[in-house]
Design a protein around this motif. Sequence first.
Motif, PDB file in Angstrom:
ATOM      1  N   GLU A 196       1.157  -1.161   0.360  1.00  0.00           N
ATOM      2  CA  GLU A 196      -0.167  -0.043   0.348  1.00  0.00           C
ATOM      3  C   GLU A 196       0.633   1.511   0.040  1.00  0.00           C
ATOM      4  O   GLU A 196       1.861   0.972   0.817  1.00  0.00           O
ATOM      5  CB  GLU A 196      -1.031  -0.098   1.376  1.00  0.00           C
ATOM      6  N   ASP A 206     -12.620  -6.241 -12.651  1.00  0.00           N
ATOM      7  CA  ASP A 206     -13.862  -5.249 -13.390  1.00  0.00           C
ATOM      8  C   ASP A 206     -15.444  -5.351 -14.666  1.00  0.00           C
ATOM      9  O   ASP A 206     -14.170  -6.697 -15.270  1.00  0.00           O
ATOM     10  CB  ASP A 206     -13.294  -3.808 -14.575  1.00  0.00           C
ATOM     11  N   SER A 256     -10.685  -3.681 -10.718  1.00  0.00           N
ATOM     12  CA  SER A 256     -11.514  -2.590 -10.487  1.00  0.00           C
ATOM     13  C   SER A 256     -11.262  -1.913  -9.234  1.00  0.00           C
ATOM     14  O   SER A 256     -11.337  -1.227  -9.132  1.00  0.00           O
ATOM     15  CB  SER A 256     -12.741  -2.875  -9.732  1.00  0.00           C
ATOM     16  N   HIS A 257     -10.312  -2.388  -8.187  1.00  0.00           N
ATOM     17  CA  HIS A 257      -9.694  -2.438  -6.861  1.00  0.00           C
ATOM     18  C   HIS A 257      -9.835  -3.103  -6.126  1.00  0.00           C
ATOM     19  O   HIS A 257      -9.938  -4.957  -6.627  1.00  0.00           O
ATOM     20  CB  HIS A 257     -11.352  -1.350  -6.121  1.00  0.00           C
ATOM     21  N   TYR A 258      -8.949  -3.025  -5.193  1.00  0.00           N
ATOM     22  CA  TYR A 258      -8.277  -4.007  -3.862  1.00  0.00           C
ATOM     23  C   TYR A 258      -9.460  -4.104  -2.559  1.00  0.00           C
ATOM     24  O   TYR A 258      -9.829  -3.150  -1.909  1.00  0.00           O
ATOM     25  CB  TYR A 258      -7.012  -3.748  -3.910  1.00  0.00           C
ATOM     26  N   GLN A 259     -10.034  -5.717  -2.282  1.00  0.00           N
ATOM     27  CA  GLN A 259     -10.243  -5.272  -0.808  1.00  0.00           C
ATOM     28  C   GLN A 259      -9.896  -5.787   0.114  1.00  0.00           C
ATOM     29  O   GLN A 259      -9.356  -7.268   0.160  1.00  0.00           O
ATOM     30  CB  GLN A 259     -12.249  -6.558  -1.835  1.00  0.00           C
ATOM     31  N   GLU A 265     -11.710  -0.347   0.867  1.00  0.00           N
ATOM     32  CA  GLU A 265     -10.927  -0.751  -1.185  1.00  0.00           C
ATOM     33  C   GLU A 265     -10.082   0.534  -1.164  1.00  0.00           C
ATOM     34  O   GLU A 265     -10.146   1.454  -1.114  1.00  0.00           O
ATOM     35  CB  GLU A 265     -13.010  -0.567  -1.470  1.00  0.00           C
ATOM     36  N   LEU A 266      -9.745  -0.394  -1.818  1.00  0.00           N
ATOM     37  CA  LEU A 266      -8.310   0.242  -2.425  1.00  0.00           C
ATOM     38  C   LEU A 266      -7.812  -0.141  -3.889  1.00  0.00           C
ATOM     39  O   LEU A 266      -8.664  -0.785  -4.070  1.00  0.00           O
ATOM     40  CB  LEU A 266      -7.324  -0.380  -1.702  1.00  0.00           C
ATOM     41  N   ASP A 267      -8.033   1.715  -4.124  1.00  0.00           N
ATOM     42  CA  ASP A 267      -7.854   2.041  -5.215  1.00  0.00           C
ATOM     43  C   ASP A 267      -6.444   1.763  -5.626  1.00  0.00           C
ATOM     44  O   ASP A 267      -5.262   1.301  -5.356  1.00  0.00           O
ATOM     45  CB  ASP A 267      -7.808   3.959  -5.690  1.00  0.00           C
ATOM     46  N   PRO A 268      -6.598   1.098  -7.827  1.00  0.00           N
ATOM     47  CA  PRO A 268      -5.393   0.229  -7.883  1.00  0.00           C
ATOM     48  C   PRO A 268      -4.046   1.300  -7.816  1.00  0.00           C
ATOM     49  O   PRO A 268      -2.958   1.056  -8.070  1.00  0.00           O
ATOM     50  CB  PRO A 268      -5.761   0.054  -9.237  1.00  0.00           C
ATOM     51  N   SER A 269      -3.898   3.166  -7.546  1.00  0.00           N
ATOM     52  CA  SER A 269      -3.172   3.809  -7.750  1.00  0.00           C
ATOM     53  C   SER A 269      -2.454   3.573  -6.320  1.00  0.00           C
ATOM     54  O   SER A 269      -1.446   4.480  -6.352  1.00  0.00           O
ATOM     55  CB  SER A 269      -3.344   4.549  -8.336  1.00  0.00           C
ATOM     56  N   ARG A 270      -3.598   2.891  -5.221  1.00  0.00           N
ATOM     57  CA  ARG A 270      -3.230   3.511  -4.244  1.00  0.00           C
ATOM     58  C   ARG A 270      -1.853   1.723  -3.491  1.00  0.00           C
ATOM     59  O   ARG A 270      -1.371   1.299  -2.454  1.00  0.00           O
ATOM     60  CB  ARG A 270      -3.483   3.216  -2.788  1.00  0.00           C
TER      61      ARG A 270
END
Length: 772
Positions: free
Chosen positions: A98, A123, A130-133, A143-148
């Motif tokens: 992260e 997605d 889509s995102h990470y859980q 929920e974590l955005d892929p950019s993070r």
Amino acid sequence: MWGTENRGAGWDLDRVIQEGYERSVWTFKAVEAISKHPGALSIEIGRGGDDRQFAETLTDHPLLRVLNVRANPLETAAVFKKRLSAQFLLSKKGAFVEITRSRAGMITRLDLLPPNRVEPIPDPRGDYLSHYQFTTYDGRIRELDPSRVVWLRDPHPTDPYCGVTPLEAAGLSVDLDIKARLYNIAFIDNDARPSGIVAIDVDGLDQREIDRIQQRLAPGAQQAGETVVVGSGPGGLNYVDTSTRPRDMNYESLAKAAKDEILSAFGVPESIVGNASERTYANADREEWNYWQHTELPHLGLIASAFDFDLDDGWSIRFDTSGVEALEFPRRQRRAEAREEWNAGLITADEYREIAGRRPFNVPHTRALWISPQKAPVPASEADAAALGVAQDPAAGGTPGLPGAGGPPARPSSAGAGSAAAAVAEPTGASGSSAAEDVAAARSMLDAPALGSAAEDVVAAREKHPLRIDGEASADVAAARSTATATSSGDAATDVEAARTPLEGKSASGGGYEVTDSDFDTAVSAVTAVLAALLARQEGVIRARLRSPKLRKHTRYWSPDGDTDLRGGTAAIDGQRVVGAARWEEEVASTLAPVLQQTASSTAQKVTKHLTGAGSVPAGAAAAALTAAAVSGRAVLALLADLADALDAAQNETTTLADLDEVITSFFADRAAPFISHIAESSAVTTVNGAADAAAESIGPSVLRTWVTRRDGRVRPQHQQLDGITLPTGTAFEVDRVRLRYPGDPFAPADLTANCRCRLRYRTGPAPRETP
């Protein structure tokens, strides 16, 4: 569409850690061997260069701080990278990092997330992710955005949502290894098989005696190998030998097979994990190189490449392996082969230096092939042949040893020489209308000082020859020398005297030494090569610094990364910070110093050898070289200060980074060549004359020195006044109330030293009477 769904979900990482990593010694050692290197090696960002070292590196980038110093408040960068590497090897899902950024968009910390608590969510619209859980330890879902999140994994061949781990392939071997150990422990604890059993009749024994015998049958490792007595039928006694029976399980062979399979799956040789027995030093070195080349470097590359998201084009991130000794194995082998090729005369010294990673000297001796066993030079060009002393008469068809050259030169006859001029002309290949012109041409080629006769002139020319070798060239010179022993009076002698007179000028006659054009030219060539390389590197580094994020931050040249990027501004780029002139001053001086010191040492040896017969280098000879190097550094400082001013001024008119880049390119294109030429000539004059004067002064006051100019239209009037003046060592020349220790004295005013081409002629003996 993307492969098997949730392929990595069935991988129980907690069980893998407990049963496969913590209980299997070979799995632990393999993971430890691989993961300790990412923790120990530093991360670097750069571009250019080779696979071991960047040509340019960045020293200030947010990634360098979190990956080399401290990743987060809990972990240092070393601990973080080691844990990341271990998760990468053990987790089928891979590892999840992260990223935390400041409000300005700068990376401030990196945190490893437990892989078994993170799920990448595809997605549904068809995009990859889509995102990470992430499920926290208290059960909450984030929920974590892929950019993070940085997702690191060894890629699966068909499923991009999971990775592969060596432990998956070695799973059965790990189970066998663990179960074999458990069986062996249980066997020792519970069996305690004796080496033999004695059966006796117990009818005559009471219960106390029987209990005592039964206690001897208690299981345990402490009874192994003992003889046990038990009861038999009435009056009977039997013996059973159990020590010769094979074990129920061959633990040793099973454990060895499991170990080999586990280490093979991870790509770690046994010598890496601590057992190098039954291997020679060469085999152990080769194993270590194979491990680095085929296991560790790909592992490091996958980890480093995951963090290149914040870098500009052309820059890359990797682990610094320049200090890893094992990776030098192929280079050491190649250097050894190159040395053998050089000894055999198959490559030049410059070619060997390039293979060894060193800068070529690029002088005639290092460009030539030296053929064994006599080490005769094969020059690379006509000019090198002349410098090496193996050039022949052009009329004979070329230079010996050169590609495309004609046959060997004809040997001059040693008998019947017509004149001394002819003898001089033969070894030099000079032809002219008179003996005087022949002698002048010979002297201009070989730079021989004036002596007492034509024969002595030939001797001096031979002594000044850059190289004497066995073969046709040396035979030609010897033959020519044998024809020049007579000093007859007449036309030839008159011509020789006429040729010598204008060269002697006002200086004292007799033997002595005068630095030559070749001394200056060699120094100029060396300094030119060094400065050309340094200025080219300066241009590349300065252009890279101009585009670095740190220098563009908060200026009008920053390109915002979205609406939330607050790193832009309206300020101008600081030209002084871009150029970094002070750093280059020190680097130029430290780089030129050893080059000029070598020139000073060579010059001092020549002077002392000619004047005393024994070459030596006095301590003061290096002073001129160090002073010239320091002056050159200050000159580069002034040059780069002009560049900084040019960048500052250009920003009043230019609006793009490309315009400033063009300012740097144009500046070096216009200023570099004349600057290098001026500094090289000044450094050569200062170093050669200063070293020669220090060597002469170390001999004593009996050495006299005469100022000699080039006697052409470029000589400044002040130096014309000094031409021919002879003074003892230690006494400075004086003109316009300024004292000059020697031509090019760095402590004299620039209007008396800039572009100076004068030199000093040295001899021993009484001072001559000066002529007006």
